[in-house]
Write an enzyme that holds these catalytic residues in place. Structure first.
Site, PDB file in Angstrom:
ATOM      1  N   GLY A 141      27.589  20.779  67.937  1.00  0.00           N
ATOM      2  CA  GLY A 141      27.791  21.033  66.509  1.00  0.00           C
ATOM      3  C   GLY A 141      27.215  22.364  66.079  1.00  0.00           C
ATOM      4  CD  GLU A 142      21.796  25.350  66.644  1.00  0.00           C
ATOM      5  OE1 GLU A 142      21.155  26.320  66.211  1.00  0.00           O
ATOM      6  OE2 GLU A 142      21.291  24.418  67.290  1.00  0.00           O
ATOM      7  CB  ALA A 143      27.916  25.593  70.117  1.00  0.00           C
TER       8      ALA A 143
END
Length: 146
Positions: A67-69
């Site tokens: 999700g952060e990527a």
């Protein structure tokens, strides 16, 4: 510790001045595939297999990592339209449901795209379209060191 500064995009990593996603080592190990990329929306997939914790469920850390990527890629795409880059400053997640197998889809859409900050909502869904996790990520827009 000094923050890692992004370098200027190469010709191979940009089209018409908009940065194109390049997978990193962890992304490759996690089996992430880019499906769609634009300033308005970044979509990727990832297999649950190979990203499970000891109880056989999709690892919450894997959800946060992917999700952060995807949210960061969306912010960098936006920043690249201004000749800049982006670095994450905040991410939070709520896990709604678990998964044991299959392919998850990760979609990042903008909440706010500014000159100094960009915030995105990232939704992770299973193959049935059920929401597994919701993330919110905020990135700082920064100058690229040349």
């Amino acid at each position: 510790m000094d923050a890692v500064q992004p370098t200027a995009p190469t010709a191979a990593s940009s089209i018409d001045g908009v940065w194109q996603i390049a997978l990193g080592e962890l992304d490759i190990k996690m089996g992430i595939k880019i499906i769609e990329e634009s300033v308005e929306r970044v979509v990727a997939t990832m297999p649950v297999e190979g990203n499970r914790q000891s109880f056989g469920l999709l690892h919450g850390g894997a959800s946060l990592a992917v999700g952060e990527a995807v949210g960061s890629w969306a912010a960098v795409k936006h920043a690249s339209t201004m000749g800049k880059s982006a670095v994450g400053v905040d991410v939070s997640a709520t896990h709604h449901k678990s998964a044991r197998s299959g392919l998850i889809t990760i979609t990042a859409t903008p909440i706010s795209l500014g000159r100094r900050m960009a915030s995105h909502e990232v939704i992770i869904e299973n193959e049935s379209g059920e929401r597994l996790c919701t993330l919110r990520i905020t990135n700082l827009i920064i100058d690229i060191k040349k």
